[in-house]
Design a protein around this motif. Structure first.
Motif, PDB file in Angstrom:
ATOM      1  N   ALA A 164       0.831  -1.212   0.000  1.00 54.26           N
ATOM      2  CA  ALA A 164       0.000   0.000   0.000  1.00 54.26           C
ATOM      3  C   ALA A 164       0.861   1.256   0.000  1.00 54.26           C
ATOM      4  CB  ALA A 164      -0.921  -0.007   1.221  1.00 54.26           C
ATOM      5  N   THR A 165       0.464   2.207  -0.815  1.00 50.31           N
ATOM      6  CA  THR A 165       1.078   3.540  -0.959  1.00 50.31           C
ATOM      7  C   THR A 165       2.436   3.536  -1.648  1.00 50.31           C
ATOM      8  OG1 THR A 165       2.262   3.687   1.180  1.00 50.31           O
ATOM      9  CG2 THR A 165      -0.110   4.249   1.177  1.00 50.31           C
ATOM     10  N   ASP A 166       2.940   2.382  -2.075  1.00 46.66           N
ATOM     11  CA  ASP A 166       4.228   2.332  -2.776  1.00 46.66           C
ATOM     12  C   ASP A 166       3.967   2.372  -4.283  1.00 46.66           C
ATOM     13  OD1 ASP A 166       6.667   1.777  -3.951  1.00 46.66           O
ATOM     14  OD2 ASP A 166       7.227   0.242  -2.491  1.00 46.66           O
ATOM     15  N   PRO A 167       4.272   3.482  -4.954  1.00 44.25           N
ATOM     16  CA  PRO A 167       3.980   3.596  -6.393  1.00 44.25           C
ATOM     17  C   PRO A 167       4.636   2.504  -7.234  1.00 44.25           C
ATOM     18  CG  PRO A 167       4.576   5.732  -5.465  1.00 44.25           C
ATOM     19  CD  PRO A 167       4.879   4.706  -4.420  1.00 44.25           C
ATOM     20  N   ALA A 168       5.791   2.019  -6.802  1.00 37.10           N
ATOM     21  CA  ALA A 168       6.505   1.000  -7.577  1.00 37.10           C
ATOM     22  C   ALA A 168       5.797  -0.348  -7.551  1.00 37.10           C
ATOM     23  CB  ALA A 168       7.929   0.842  -7.048  1.00 37.10           C
ATOM     24  N   LEU A 169       4.885  -0.536  -6.591  1.00 33.41           N
ATOM     25  CA  LEU A 169       4.224  -1.832  -6.431  1.00 33.41           C
ATOM     26  C   LEU A 169       2.736  -1.786  -6.760  1.00 33.41           C
ATOM     27  CD1 LEU A 169       5.922  -3.001  -3.103  1.00 33.41           C
ATOM     28  CD2 LEU A 169       6.550  -3.599  -5.445  1.00 33.41           C
TER      29      LEU A 169
END
Length: 217
Positions: A176-181
């Protein structure tokens, strides 16, 4: 030694006894786990091969488990929707359930009390069928306020404890909240995100499989 009817019958009886004493591997059935959820389970925006149930099954098989993970995720489903389709989504012969519902309730700012009641009904009905459950929890978006967040976040551990279910506290842990994932919408994991989810939830699913084998040897 000449073959006779008597020696043939003795040999056949011996083979039958041996086959009954040691069932062949072909007679064993895989542990069948239904992943009952919403778009996070269904694999929204991803090809089937990259969806959570598919990757989870592959990870388990790589560790030597004979298991089938059934994708019963429906994009947009709330806990109430999951309850409405429970009987056909979790058919007879199911050995365990991963329950991943509630995110859409939260995104619609639905009263956590209603979500809790719907999930409670699901767990009650699965318990009556002696199907063990892994509750995959969710956390509320912080913009919904501290009161809503406290009520929503607490319902998953409370339900798991009340029903004696296994608990994985946050399905999107580490993602959650990680743009890369995540995909461009910021809500749904991309293929790399699914890999992180699978790696982190794997021990909990192994515990579910162990419980399923205990209840349905």
């Amino acid at each position: 030694m000449p073959f006779s009817v008597s020696t043939g019958l003795i040999a056949a009886a011996g083979l039958l006894a041996a086959s009954l004493a040691t069932p062949g591997a072909a007679s064993a059935e895989p542990v069948r786990i239904v992943a009952l959820g919403d778009s996070l389970t269904a694999g929204y925006g991803l090809p089937e091969a990259q969806a959570f149930p598919t990757k989870l099954q592959a990870a388990l098989k790589a560790k030597g488990y004979d298991v089938e993970i059934v994708n019963a995720g429906v994009s947009g489903d709330t806990a109430a929707d999951g309850l409405a389709r429970l009987d056909w989504s979790v058919p007879d012969g199911t050995d365990g359930v991963i329950l991943e519902l509630g995110a859409n309730d939260m995104l619609r700012a639905q009263d956590p009390g209603r979500t809790k009641a719907d999930l409670d009904a699901i767990l009650t009905r699965l318990g009556a069928r002696r199907i063990p459950v892994l509750v995959a929890g969710m956390l509320a978006a912080r913009n919904l306020g501290p009161d809503y967040g406290a009520r929503f976040d607490a319902l998953f551990p409370a339900l798991a404890k009340a029903h004696g279910a296994l608990l994985y506290p946050f399905f999107l842990d580490g993602v959650a909240t990680d743009p890369a994932l995540n995909q461009a919408d910021g809500l749904h994991p991309n293929a790399r995100g699914v890999d992180v989810i699978v790696a982190r939830i794997l021990p909990s699913v192994e515990a579910l499989i162990a419980e399923a084998r205990t209840r349905h040897p």
